[in-house]
Design a protein around this motif. Structure first.
Motif, PDB file in Angstrom:
ATOM      1  N   LYS A  86      44.378  28.195  38.879  1.00 54.36           N
ATOM      2  CA  LYS A  86      45.707  27.831  38.390  1.00 54.36           C
ATOM      3  C   LYS A  86      45.576  26.899  37.191  1.00 54.36           C
ATOM      4  CE  LYS A  86      48.067  28.277  42.842  1.00 54.36           C
ATOM      5  NZ  LYS A  86      49.000  27.655  43.805  1.00 54.36           N
ATOM      6  N   ALA A  87      46.695  26.640  36.520  1.00 55.68           N
ATOM      7  CA  ALA A  87      46.676  25.750  35.359  1.00 55.68           C
ATOM      8  C   ALA A  87      46.175  24.364  35.748  1.00 55.68           C
ATOM      9  CB  ALA A  87      48.071  25.665  34.750  1.00 55.68           C
ATOM     10  N   SER A  88      46.432  23.969  36.997  1.00 56.30           N
ATOM     11  CA  SER A  88      46.009  22.647  37.474  1.00 56.30           C
ATOM     12  C   SER A  88      44.512  22.587  37.774  1.00 56.30           C
ATOM     13  CB  SER A  88      46.776  22.286  38.748  1.00 56.30           C
ATOM     14  OG  SER A  88      46.454  23.212  39.787  1.00 56.30           O
ATOM     15  N   GLY A  89      43.851  23.743  37.790  1.00 56.21           N
ATOM     16  CA  GLY A  89      42.448  23.800  38.154  1.00 56.21           C
ATOM     17  C   GLY A  89      42.234  24.199  39.604  1.00 56.21           C
ATOM     18  N   GLU A  90      43.322  24.210  40.379  1.00 60.80           N
ATOM     19  CA  GLU A  90      43.225  24.607  41.794  1.00 60.80           C
ATOM     20  C   GLU A  90      42.808  26.066  41.890  1.00 60.80           C
ATOM     21  OE1 GLU A  90      46.224  25.342  45.604  1.00 60.80           O
ATOM     22  OE2 GLU A  90      46.931  24.231  43.843  1.00 60.80           O
ATOM     23  N   LEU A  91      41.903  26.371  42.817  1.00 61.95           N
ATOM     24  CA  LEU A  91      41.431  27.732  43.023  1.00 61.95           C
ATOM     25  C   LEU A  91      42.208  28.388  44.160  1.00 61.95           C
ATOM     26  CD1 LEU A  91      37.549  27.241  42.758  1.00 61.95           C
ATOM     27  CD2 LEU A  91      39.217  27.674  40.934  1.00 61.95           C
ATOM     28  N   PHE A  92      42.418  29.686  44.051  1.00 62.86           N
ATOM     29  CA  PHE A  92      43.086  30.434  45.114  1.00 62.86           C
ATOM     30  C   PHE A  92      42.639  31.884  45.040  1.00 62.86           C
ATOM     31  CE2 PHE A  92      45.603  31.332  41.454  1.00 62.86           C
ATOM     32  CZ  PHE A  92      46.250  32.539  41.685  1.00 62.86           C
ATOM     33  N   ASN A  93      42.757  32.570  46.162  1.00 60.69           N
ATOM     34  CA  ASN A  93      42.399  33.982  46.216  1.00 60.69           C
ATOM     35  C   ASN A  93      43.624  34.845  45.972  1.00 60.69           C
ATOM     36  OD1 ASN A  93      39.680  33.597  46.709  1.00 60.69           O
ATOM     37  ND2 ASN A  93      39.905  33.621  48.935  1.00 60.69           N
ATOM     38  N   ALA A  94      43.440  35.867  45.158  1.00 61.22           N
ATOM     39  CA  ALA A  94      44.529  36.806  44.879  1.00 61.22           C
ATOM     40  C   ALA A  94      44.005  38.225  45.017  1.00 61.22           C
ATOM     41  CB  ALA A  94      45.086  36.589  43.482  1.00 61.22           C
ATOM     42  N   TYR A  95      44.815  39.060  45.620  1.00 62.64           N
ATOM     43  CA  TYR A  95      44.501  40.484  45.673  1.00 62.64           C
ATOM     44  C   TYR A  95      45.076  41.090  44.404  1.00 62.64           C
ATOM     45  CZ  TYR A  95      43.915  45.187  47.554  1.00 62.64           C
ATOM     46  OH  TYR A  95      43.524  46.484  47.757  1.00 62.64           O
ATOM     47  N   GLN A  96      44.238  41.780  43.623  1.00 58.50           N
ATOM     48  CA  GLN A  96      44.736  42.347  42.377  1.00 58.50           C
ATOM     49  C   GLN A  96      44.537  43.853  42.333  1.00 58.50           C
ATOM     50  OE1 GLN A  96      42.568  40.116  39.381  1.00 58.50           O
ATOM     51  NE2 GLN A  96      40.896  41.592  39.366  1.00 58.50           N
TER      52      GLN A  96
END
Length: 202
Positions: A86-96
């Protein structure tokens, strides 16, 4: 590019459209849903490499990485889970879910002009607050999102073609403005690019 922005911008689905390239794909349009998911304003992403969204250490299998690259280069359909930033640097998993969408041909050489449409689902948490299980994903949602964007783009292209037709009425020949990107593309109703990533990797 303006047609892409018009088709994608207001969508609540998390969607981007990018221009494929040898070095890196360039983001050309991002939806409101994508802005909300990634906390990136579209204006900060347009024209930039899609790598800006990658996690420093992407948790993606090497085989999936190769298939993902093939899909991005050829526009063949492919889906995978990817760690994003994310813009904040936070990581997350996304199904694309990746698909190539052809919008016409170049005026000079007749080459296929297409863009990479990617639909995302945030897998951080479900309605119960736990992480999303890939087995329970609504894959119909991905198809609905892709079909919705394609239909919106088709409408934008139809309006553009009508405007061009009206503009050129009364002209004997076609005069192109070399500085106008839209006049360098012979637009057509959008169609999905076909192919099998697994077959191309074999």
């Amino acid at each position: 590019v303006e047609l892409l922005k018009a088709a994608v911008g207001g969508s609540l689905f998390a969607v981007t459209m990018a221009e494929p390239g040898a070095d890196a794909i360039r983001i050309r349009a991002a939806s409101m849903g994508f802005e909300e998911m990634c906390e990136w304003p579209a204006t900060a992403l347009l024209g930039r490499s899609g790598r800006v969204l990658d996690a420093p250490e992407g948790e993606i299998l090497l085989l999936d990485e190769a298939k993902c690259r093939m899909a991005q280069e050829c526009g063949t359909p492919w889906s995978c889970v990817r760690t994003m930033r994310k813009a904040s640097g936070e990581l997350f998993n996304a199904y694309q879910h990746i698909r190539g969408l052809s919008v016409g041909a170049s005026v000079d050489g007749g080459e296929d002009v297409w863009y990479l449409l990617t639909v995302y689902i945030d897998m951080t948490e479900d309605a119960s607050g736990g992480p999303v299980d890939q087995e329970t994903l609504d894959y119909g949602f991905l198809e609905d999102a892709a079909t919705s964007i394609a239909a919106r783009l088709a409408a934008e292209i139809s309006q553009e073609l009508a405007a061009r037709s009206a503009f050129w009425q009364g002209f004997d020949g076609e005069v192109l403005d070399p500085d106008s990107e839209r006049d360098l593309i012979r637009l057509a109703p959008p169609t999905w690019r076909r192919g099998d990533v697994k077959a191309q990797l074999a």
